[in-house]
Design a protein around this motif. Structure first.
Motif, PDB file in Angstrom:
ATOM      1  N   LEU A 174       0.214 -12.961   0.941  1.00 27.72           N
ATOM      2  CA  LEU A 174       1.485 -12.233   0.933  1.00 27.72           C
ATOM      3  C   LEU A 174       1.440 -11.057  -0.045  1.00 27.72           C
ATOM      4  O   LEU A 174       1.856  -9.946   0.281  1.00 27.72           O
ATOM      5  N   VAL A 175       0.908 -11.300  -1.238  1.00 28.39           N
ATOM      6  CA  VAL A 175       0.826 -10.238  -2.243  1.00 28.39           C
ATOM      7  C   VAL A 175      -0.081  -9.114  -1.760  1.00 28.39           C
ATOM      8  O   VAL A 175       0.252  -7.935  -1.888  1.00 28.39           O
ATOM      9  N   SER A 176      -1.225  -9.464  -1.187  1.00 26.89           N
ATOM     10  CA  SER A 176      -2.140  -8.411  -0.713  1.00 26.89           C
ATOM     11  C   SER A 176      -1.532  -7.639   0.455  1.00 26.89           C
ATOM     12  O   SER A 176      -1.716  -6.430   0.561  1.00 26.89           O
ATOM     13  N   ALA A 177      -0.793  -8.308   1.325  1.00 30.35           N
ATOM     14  CA  ALA A 177      -0.151  -7.612   2.447  1.00 30.35           C
ATOM     15  C   ALA A 177       0.956  -6.689   1.941  1.00 30.35           C
ATOM     16  O   ALA A 177       1.118  -5.574   2.447  1.00 30.35           O
ATOM     17  N   ALA A 178       1.694  -7.138   0.939  1.00 30.73           N
ATOM     18  CA  ALA A 178       2.776  -6.314   0.393  1.00 30.73           C
ATOM     19  C   ALA A 178       2.230  -5.084  -0.318  1.00 30.73           C
ATOM     20  O   ALA A 178       2.870  -4.044  -0.344  1.00 30.73           O
ATOM     21  N   ARG A 179       1.059  -5.205  -0.890  1.00 32.20           N
ATOM     22  CA  ARG A 179       0.462  -4.074  -1.607  1.00 32.20           C
ATOM     23  C   ARG A 179      -0.426  -3.234  -0.699  1.00 32.20           C
ATOM     24  O   ARG A 179      -1.109  -2.340  -1.161  1.00 32.20           O
ATOM     25  N   ASP A 180      -0.457  -3.562   0.583  1.00 31.79           N
ATOM     26  CA  ASP A 180      -1.287  -2.866   1.564  1.00 31.79           C
ATOM     27  C   ASP A 180      -2.758  -2.920   1.155  1.00 31.79           C
ATOM     28  O   ASP A 180      -3.492  -1.941   1.262  1.00 31.79           O
ATOM     29  N   PHE A 181      -3.161  -4.084   0.664  1.00 28.19           N
ATOM     30  CA  PHE A 181      -4.547  -4.329   0.294  1.00 28.19           C
ATOM     31  C   PHE A 181      -5.035  -5.461   1.184  1.00 28.19           C
ATOM     32  O   PHE A 181      -4.518  -6.574   1.119  1.00 28.19           O
TER      33      PHE A 181
END
Length: 197
Positions: A174-181
């Motif tokens: 979720l964090v990586s998707a939110a940061r576009d990573f």
């Protein structure tokens, strides 16, 4: 600081353009801040109760003040109480200055951003309650995980360890998707670089 200052900096830039303020945007900005800090105050209060309750559990050995669970819970309490105090202070300050006229708001922002760091300092201060709350939660999870993973039979360890791993993976996803990573894309690029060497 879990990227909190960046989002506050973007909001500040929308509100305070060329050292002038659009009054409706200023009031909307302050309304959002009040809402965010009120929520953080509620979460912080709950986390203080959780931390103190965790220390009261008979299995958490307070006699061994050097244990990972006790130290992590103490650190969590410090972060959570810090988040609570800062969010209460900022909410009070925002109620005093947030509904002022545009001219008064400009004077307030000029005074708050007068340091060498400018609006970055104000954005960082606005993000402190959120960051401290999350750090408090991270330290509580460390304490809780240590307590569960070091004092349980192997079947419980396998079950809780697997569940913890799944939660961590989904959270990181979720964090990586939110940061576009995108981790998979990054790993493939890294593997391609390694093959070319």
């Amino acid at each position: 600081m879990f990227d909190a200052p960046r989002s506050h900096m973007e909001e500040l830039r929308r509100v305070w353009v060329d050292r002038s303020i659009n009054s409706p945007r200023w009031k909307n900005f302050n309304s959002k801040l009040n809402s965010e800090w009120s929520g953080i105050t509620l979460y912080s209060t709950v986390m203080v109760a959780v931390d103190v309750s965790f220390l009261a559990v008979p299995g958490v050995n307070l006699q061994n003040a050097g244990s990972v669970a006790v130290i992590s819970t103490y650190i969590s309490l410090f972060f959570i109480v810090g988040s609570l105090v800062v969010s209460l202070f900022l909410t009070r300050q925002n109620r005093m200055y947030g509904q002022e006229s545009a001219d008064t708001a400009v004077k307030f922002l000029m005074r708050m951003t007068g340091s060498a760091f400018g609006t970055k300092a104000l954005a960082t201060v606005h993000g402190l309650p959120y960051a401290m709350l999350l750090w408090g939660m991270v330290y509580f999870m460390l304490a809780f995980s240590h307590q569960v993973l070091t004092s349980t039979p192997i079947i419980t360890l396998a079950t809780t360890g697997s569940a913890c791993g799944i939660v961590v993976l989904f959270t990181l996803w979720l964090v990586s998707a939110a940061r576009d990573f995108h981790l998979l894309t990054w790993m493939l690029v890294q593997l391609g670089v390694c093959r070319n060497r």
